[in-house]
Write an enzyme that holds these catalytic residues in place. Structure first.
Site, PDB file in Angstrom:
ATOM      1  N   GLY A  47      -4.532  -7.011   0.218  1.00 17.77           N
ATOM      2  CA  GLY A  47      -5.008  -5.930  -0.461  1.00 17.77           C
ATOM      3  C   GLY A  47      -4.893  -5.707  -2.147  1.00 17.77           C
ATOM      4  CD  GLN A  52      -2.712  -4.814  -6.965  1.00 16.82           C
ATOM      5  OE1 GLN A  52      -3.040  -4.229  -6.071  1.00 16.82           O
ATOM      6  NE2 GLN A  52      -1.962  -5.931  -7.075  1.00 16.82           N
ATOM      7  CB  CYS A  90       2.897  -7.392  -5.663  1.00 11.83           C
ATOM      8  SG  CYS A  90       1.602  -6.260  -6.800  1.00 11.83           S
ATOM      9  CG  LEU A  91      -2.667 -10.210  -5.444  1.00 10.65           C
ATOM     10  CD1 LEU A  91      -4.110  -9.917  -5.193  1.00 10.65           C
ATOM     11  CD2 LEU A  91      -2.573 -11.762  -5.267  1.00 10.65           C
ATOM     12  CG  HIS A 132       1.666  -3.394  -1.500  1.00  4.90           C
ATOM     13  ND1 HIS A 132       2.951  -4.052  -1.770  1.00  4.90           N
ATOM     14  CD2 HIS A 132       0.801  -3.597  -2.535  1.00  4.90           C
ATOM     15  CE1 HIS A 132       2.468  -4.927  -2.744  1.00  4.90           C
ATOM     16  NE2 HIS A 132       1.526  -4.771  -3.252  1.00  4.90           N
ATOM     17  CD  GLU A 133      -2.690  -3.156  -1.952  1.00  5.92           C
ATOM     18  OE1 GLU A 133      -2.852  -2.847  -3.367  1.00  5.92           O
ATOM     19  OE2 GLU A 133      -2.326  -4.135  -1.796  1.00  5.92           O
ATOM     20  CG  HIS A 136      -0.432  -1.292  -6.488  1.00  4.01           C
ATOM     21  ND1 HIS A 136       0.210  -1.651  -7.592  1.00  4.01           N
ATOM     22  CD2 HIS A 136      -0.524  -2.045  -5.561  1.00  4.01           C
ATOM     23  CE1 HIS A 136       0.685  -2.832  -7.330  1.00  4.01           C
ATOM     24  NE2 HIS A 136       0.312  -3.269  -6.036  1.00  4.01           N
TER      25      HIS A 136
END
Length: 167
Positions: A47, A52, A90-91, A132-133, A136
């Site tokens: 995701g 991000q 996480c990216l 998670h997303e 953000h």
């Protein structure tokens, strides 16, 4: 389409801001969604949220293994049930993983990329990714959910120590 640079902690403050709602789904939003999907796939992520990639808008993209990617505009978690322990990365926090608790089931409302209202009920990895997303979009990261420092680890050091290497 283009691969966008991914924002990282601590230098990119957009990761800690509450993202703005999308009011009009126009060609710039469509292009952003395409670029986010390409960026997510290139980074081998499940995701990606607009913050991000440095854009403070309430847009997420998700791609479950073996499925087509999807975009959700202005997602809102309207219900969550149960609990599951997961190990997340996480990216935007490269090189680390953490053990946290997430909802076992979530229901999310939002709009698809054509502006149609959607409602998604999810469990397992999909529930984890949606939560998670969505975090953000409110300036939260998975590391904010870690209960103690021993639940966060450096992936490179852990792999090296398992091989008997010193870093």
């Amino acid at each position: 389409m283009a691969i966008l640079p991914i924002s990282h902690l601590p230098q990119d403050s957009v990761l800690r801001q509450k993202a703005k709602r999308v009011s009009i789904i126009d060609s710039s939003i469509q292009r952003l969604i395409d670029d986010m999907i390409e960026t997510m796939q290139e980074a081998k992520g499940v995701g990606l949220a607009a913050p991000q990639v440095g854009i403070s808008l309430r847009i997420i993209v998700i791609r479950m293994p073996g499925e087509q990617p999807m975009a959700i505009i202005n997602p809102e978690i309207v219900e969550h049930n149960g609990e599951q322990e997961v190990t997340e990365g996480c990216l935007s926090v490269p090189g680390y993983r953490g053990e946290i608790k997430r909802s076992a089931q979530v229901t999310v409302k939002g709009k698809d990329r054509q502006g149609k209202r959607i409602k998604i009920k999810a469990t397992g990895l999909m529930a984890e990714a949606l939560e998670h997303e969505s975090d953000h979009l409110d300036g939260k990261l998975y590391i904010d959910h870690i209960e103690s420092q021993d639940k966060l680890y450096n992936v490179e050091r852990r792999i090296s120590s398992e091989r008997g290497e010193n870093l």
